[in-house]
Design an enzyme around this catalytic site. Structure first.
Site, PDB file in Angstrom:
ATOM      1  N   GLY A  62       0.837  -1.200   0.000  1.00 54.24           N
ATOM      2  CA  GLY A  62       0.000   0.000   0.000  1.00 54.24           C
ATOM      3  C   GLY A  62       0.873   1.252   0.000  1.00 54.24           C
ATOM      4  O   GLY A  62       1.940   1.269   0.611  1.00 54.24           O
ATOM      5  N   ARG A  98      -1.212 -14.209 -10.611  1.00 58.79           N
ATOM      6  CA  ARG A  98      -2.380 -14.709 -11.349  1.00 58.79           C
ATOM      7  C   ARG A  98      -2.327 -14.214 -12.794  1.00 58.79           C
ATOM      8  O   ARG A  98      -2.274 -13.019 -13.023  1.00 58.79           O
ATOM      9  CB  ARG A  98      -3.674 -14.211 -10.719  1.00 58.79           C
ATOM     10  CG  ARG A  98      -3.947 -14.885  -9.416  1.00 58.79           C
ATOM     11  CD  ARG A  98      -5.257 -14.456  -8.801  1.00 58.79           C
ATOM     12  NE  ARG A  98      -5.318 -15.008  -7.454  1.00 58.79           N
ATOM     13  CZ  ARG A  98      -5.537 -16.282  -7.176  1.00 58.79           C
ATOM     14  NH1 ARG A  98      -5.777 -17.139  -8.151  1.00 58.79           N
ATOM     15  NH2 ARG A  98      -5.536 -16.714  -5.927  1.00 58.79           N
ATOM     16  N   ASP A 156       5.423  -5.479   5.345  1.00 57.54           N
ATOM     17  CA  ASP A 156       5.734  -6.887   5.630  1.00 57.54           C
ATOM     18  C   ASP A 156       5.499  -7.812   4.426  1.00 57.54           C
ATOM     19  O   ASP A 156       6.325  -8.702   4.153  1.00 57.54           O
ATOM     20  CB  ASP A 156       5.003  -7.398   6.877  1.00 57.54           C
ATOM     21  CG  ASP A 156       3.491  -7.347   6.738  1.00 57.54           C
ATOM     22  OD1 ASP A 156       2.998  -6.610   5.851  1.00 57.54           O
ATOM     23  OD2 ASP A 156       2.798  -8.035   7.502  1.00 57.54           O
ATOM     24  N   THR A 182       5.307   1.541   6.174  1.00 55.47           N
ATOM     25  CA  THR A 182       3.929   1.096   6.373  1.00 55.47           C
ATOM     26  C   THR A 182       3.253   2.025   7.366  1.00 55.47           C
ATOM     27  O   THR A 182       3.816   2.288   8.434  1.00 55.47           O
ATOM     28  CB  THR A 182       3.814  -0.356   6.896  1.00 55.47           C
ATOM     29  OG1 THR A 182       2.498  -0.539   7.436  1.00 55.47           O
ATOM     30  CG2 THR A 182       4.817  -0.701   7.985  1.00 55.47           C
ATOM     31  N   ILE A 183       2.070   2.485   7.010  1.00 49.08           N
ATOM     32  CA  ILE A 183       1.344   3.312   7.982  1.00 49.08           C
ATOM     33  C   ILE A 183       0.973   2.478   9.203  1.00 49.08           C
ATOM     34  O   ILE A 183       0.751   3.009  10.270  1.00 49.08           O
ATOM     35  CB  ILE A 183       0.089   3.981   7.383  1.00 49.08           C
ATOM     36  CG1 ILE A 183      -0.940   2.954   6.926  1.00 49.08           C
ATOM     37  CG2 ILE A 183       0.443   4.965   6.286  1.00 49.08           C
ATOM     38  CD1 ILE A 183      -2.335   3.554   6.733  1.00 49.08           C
ATOM     39  N   ASP A 184       0.899   1.146   9.042  1.00 47.77           N
ATOM     40  CA  ASP A 184       0.476   0.284  10.156  1.00 47.77           C
ATOM     41  C   ASP A 184       1.551   0.179  11.241  1.00 47.77           C
ATOM     42  O   ASP A 184       1.263  -0.210  12.362  1.00 47.77           O
ATOM     43  CB  ASP A 184       0.152  -1.125   9.650  1.00 47.77           C
ATOM     44  CG  ASP A 184      -0.879  -1.118   8.528  1.00 47.77           C
ATOM     45  OD1 ASP A 184      -1.629  -0.132   8.425  1.00 47.77           O
ATOM     46  OD2 ASP A 184      -0.932  -2.100   7.765  1.00 47.77           O
ATOM     47  N   ASP A 225       3.817  -2.005  11.613  1.00 51.88           N
ATOM     48  CA  ASP A 225       3.804  -3.365  12.160  1.00 51.88           C
ATOM     49  C   ASP A 225       4.998  -4.217  11.716  1.00 51.88           C
ATOM     50  O   ASP A 225       4.994  -5.430  11.907  1.00 51.88           O
ATOM     51  CB  ASP A 225       2.488  -4.073  11.787  1.00 51.88           C
ATOM     52  CG  ASP A 225       2.278  -4.159  10.285  1.00 51.88           C
ATOM     53  OD1 ASP A 225       3.073  -3.584   9.522  1.00 51.88           O
ATOM     54  OD2 ASP A 225       1.297  -4.806   9.873  1.00 51.88           O
ATOM     55  N   ARG A 230     -22.757  14.073  21.428  1.00 47.72           N
ATOM     56  CA  ARG A 230     -22.853  12.746  20.806  1.00 47.72           C
ATOM     57  C   ARG A 230     -21.692  11.849  21.187  1.00 47.72           C
ATOM     58  O   ARG A 230     -20.633  12.331  21.594  1.00 47.72           O
ATOM     59  CB  ARG A 230     -22.805  12.893  19.279  1.00 47.72           C
ATOM     60  CG  ARG A 230     -24.088  13.356  18.667  1.00 47.72           C
ATOM     61  CD  ARG A 230     -23.881  13.652  17.201  1.00 47.72           C
ATOM     62  NE  ARG A 230     -25.149  13.909  16.545  1.00 47.72           N
ATOM     63  CZ  ARG A 230     -25.283  14.547  15.390  1.00 47.72           C
ATOM     64  NH1 ARG A 230     -24.211  14.998  14.762  1.00 47.72           N
ATOM     65  NH2 ARG A 230     -26.469  14.723  14.858  1.00 47.72           N
ATOM     66  N   MET A 273      -7.033   2.890  10.209  1.00 46.91           N
ATOM     67  CA  MET A 273      -6.468   1.675   9.607  1.00 46.91           C
ATOM     68  C   MET A 273      -5.465   1.000  10.554  1.00 46.91           C
ATOM     69  O   MET A 273      -5.318   1.399  11.709  1.00 46.91           O
ATOM     70  CB  MET A 273      -5.796   2.017   8.284  1.00 46.91           C
ATOM     71  CG  MET A 273      -6.769   2.252   7.152  1.00 46.91           C
ATOM     72  SD  MET A 273      -5.866   2.581   5.615  1.00 46.91           S
ATOM     73  CE  MET A 273      -7.160   2.340   4.411  1.00 46.91           C
ATOM     74  N   ARG A 286      -4.672  -2.746  10.051  1.00 48.96           N
ATOM     75  CA  ARG A 286      -4.807  -4.226  10.015  1.00 48.96           C
ATOM     76  C   ARG A 286      -4.832  -4.804  11.420  1.00 48.96           C
ATOM     77  O   ARG A 286      -5.520  -4.277  12.270  1.00 48.96           O
ATOM     78  CB  ARG A 286      -3.677  -4.851   9.201  1.00 48.96           C
ATOM     79  CG  ARG A 286      -3.776  -4.563   7.725  1.00 48.96           C
ATOM     80  CD  ARG A 286      -2.737  -5.386   6.978  1.00 48.96           C
ATOM     81  NE  ARG A 286      -2.478  -4.814   5.688  1.00 48.96           N
ATOM     82  CZ  ARG A 286      -3.037  -5.239   4.564  1.00 48.96           C
ATOM     83  NH1 ARG A 286      -3.858  -6.250   4.574  1.00 48.96           N
ATOM     84  NH2 ARG A 286      -2.780  -4.648   3.423  1.00 48.96           N
ATOM     85  N   GLU A 325      -9.335  -0.709  12.784  1.00 50.45           N
ATOM     86  CA  GLU A 325     -10.138  -1.492  11.822  1.00 50.45           C
ATOM     87  C   GLU A 325     -10.048  -2.999  12.063  1.00 50.45           C
ATOM     88  O   GLU A 325     -10.945  -3.748  11.690  1.00 50.45           O
ATOM     89  CB  GLU A 325      -9.686  -1.199  10.385  1.00 50.45           C
ATOM     90  CG  GLU A 325      -8.255  -1.652  10.103  1.00 50.45           C
ATOM     91  CD  GLU A 325      -7.835  -1.513   8.641  1.00 50.45           C
ATOM     92  OE1 GLU A 325      -8.648  -1.115   7.801  1.00 50.45           O
ATOM     93  OE2 GLU A 325      -6.659  -1.811   8.362  1.00 50.45           O
TER      94      GLU A 325
HETATM   95  O1  F6P Z   1      -1.284  -1.906   5.115  1.00 43.25           O
HETATM   96  C1  F6P Z   1      -1.706  -0.606   4.854  1.00 43.25           C
HETATM   97  C2  F6P Z   1      -3.200  -0.535   4.772  1.00 43.25           C
HETATM   98  O2  F6P Z   1      -3.564   0.812   4.551  1.00 43.25           O
HETATM   99  C3  F6P Z   1      -3.950  -1.113   5.956  1.00 43.25           C
HETATM  100  O3  F6P Z   1      -3.940  -0.257   7.073  1.00 43.25           O
HETATM  101  C4  F6P Z   1      -5.309  -1.340   5.349  1.00 43.25           C
HETATM  102  O4  F6P Z   1      -6.011  -2.362   6.016  1.00 43.25           O
HETATM  103  C5  F6P Z   1      -4.962  -1.796   3.955  1.00 43.25           C
HETATM  104  O5  F6P Z   1      -3.676  -1.283   3.653  1.00 43.25           O
HETATM  105  C6  F6P Z   1      -5.940  -1.337   2.902  1.00 43.25           C
HETATM  106  O6  F6P Z   1      -5.559  -1.902   1.691  1.00 43.25           O
HETATM  107  P1  F6P Z   1      -6.223  -1.522   0.284  1.00 43.25           P
HETATM  108  O7  F6P Z   1      -5.519  -0.286  -0.193  1.00 43.25           O
HETATM  109  O8  F6P Z   1      -5.946  -2.695  -0.561  1.00 43.25           O
HETATM  110  O9  F6P Z   1      -7.664  -1.271   0.536  1.00 43.25           O
END
Ligand code: F6P
Length: 362
Positions: A14, A85, A119, A141-143, A145, A178, A185, A187, A238
């Protein structure tokens, strides 16, 4: 003696802010410091499969890209070249292109490849390295991880984006009395939710690493109301387990990764029912992956890019640059992908969040 003359660079997985800053640093240091040529490999490893997806990168090509989000080389988080594929004679087949990749890299005269990725991309890079492709990695990676680096390119910027969004939702929540549920995001890792939640003063943070009960979040809402606070900010990762998902703690396999928005809408619905309060949901989605990189990410990506070319010059292949204790170093790519770097529920950040009243629903 260093015999490197030409290197390649690709960005995989991503996209995130900072990829262009890495490309720029690699191209500049390769040309200016080492006197090498650089070939840009487009759309992850695709450029080493298809001849129309590669091009030389000059200093002119990387002018003005430091502050631009995305990647000038394109990327994909689909299409693993080892399990690619393809449709042949109307039939879908899975092919392993690793042989083509290694042969094409040799024919292009690439002495090394700089692979910028998370990863998934690093796992592919490791396999290609083991099959004979000389490469080094740069973590992004923004995650956040990836193992063996305390921070990956792009994470700091996503925090800015998420915190800005939560701050905006905050004033609306307060004005309308509220509950606001904001999904970020990440994962299976709760880093964005935890750190953005902390920085934005969230009242509750739900992450995959901590088992939660929404009844406890309802109690948090009630407690706040007793204190005169008529709104509540709930930040949700998420990847939290949703009802019906396999129970990993009980050894069930193949956890379902929810589609974007699934976590927030479920939490929002249940909280609205449990509290009887008006509840709204905001899903930040792919806006978290865009925009200009923060100053921290621009500097980090420049450090990573320069360090990657140094690894190539030293012939330290199969290694990934990393940041630990604020210092740039390098680790085996195998170590970087050995485990997913997740939030430690007993760690300092969770502890200080708890000590300042954040509810984790446990
Ligand atoms: O790994 C980066 C990420 O942005 C995750 O946080 C998110 O779940 C995923 O990619 C979204 O992937 P896509 O761009 O395929 O929707």
């Amino acid at each position: 003696m260093n015999t490197v003359k030409t290197i390649g660079i690709s960005t995989g997985g991503g996209d995130c802010p900072g990829l262009n800053a890495v490309i720029r640093a690699v191209v500049k240091s390769a040309i200016l410091r080492h006197g090498w040529r650089v070939i840009g490999i487009e759309d992850s490893f695709d450029g080493l499969i298809w001849p129309n997806k590669r091009r030389e990168l000059t200093l002119r090509d990387v002018g003005g890209i430091l502050s631009r989000g995305g990647t000038i080389l394109g990327t994909t988080n689909r299409g693993n070249p080892l399990l690619y594929r393809v449709v042949e004679n109307d039939e879908e087949k899975v092919k392993d292109f690793s042989g083509d990749i290694i042969r094409n890299a040799r024919e292009l005269g690439l002495d090394a490849l700089v692979v910028v990725g998370g990863d998934g991309t690093m796992k592919i890079a490791l396999e290609l390295y083991r099959k004979g492709l000389m490469l080094v990695g740069v973590p992004k990676t923004i995650d956040n991880d990836l193992n063996a680096t305390e921070v990956s390119a792009g994470f700091d910027t996503v925090l800015h984006t998420a915190v800005d969004a939560i701050d905006k939702v905050h004033t609306s929540a307060e004005s309308h009395h509220r509950i606001m549920v904001i999904e970020v995001m990440g994962r299976e890792a709760g880093w964005i939710a935890l750190e953005a939640g902390l920085a934005a003063g969230a009242d509750a943070i739900l992450i995959p690493e901590i088992r939660f009960d929404l009844g406890k979040v309802r109690n948090c809402v009630r407690q706040r109301e007793q204190e005169g606070k008529k709104f509540t900010i709930v930040v949700v990762a998420e990847g939290i387990p949703l009802p019906g998902a396999p129970d990993q703690d009980a050894g069930e396999k193949n956890p379902i990764i929810p589609r974007s928005g699934g976590a927030a809408s479920w939490v929002g619905d249940v909280l609205a029912r449990l509290t009887g309060r008006e509840t709204r949901v905001a899903v930040l989605g792919h806006m978290q992956r865009g925009g200009p990189p923060s100053p921290f990410d621009r500097i980090l990506c420049t450090r990573f890019g320069v360090a990657a070319t140094r690894l190539v010059a030293e012939g330290k292949f199969g290694r990934m640059v990393c940041l630990n204790g604020g210092t740039i170093g390098d680790v085996d790519i195998a170590e970087a992908v050995r485990v997913t770097r997740c939030v430690n529920p007993e760690g300092e950040l969770v502890r200080i969040a708890r000590e300042t009243g954040v509810c984790f629903g446990d």
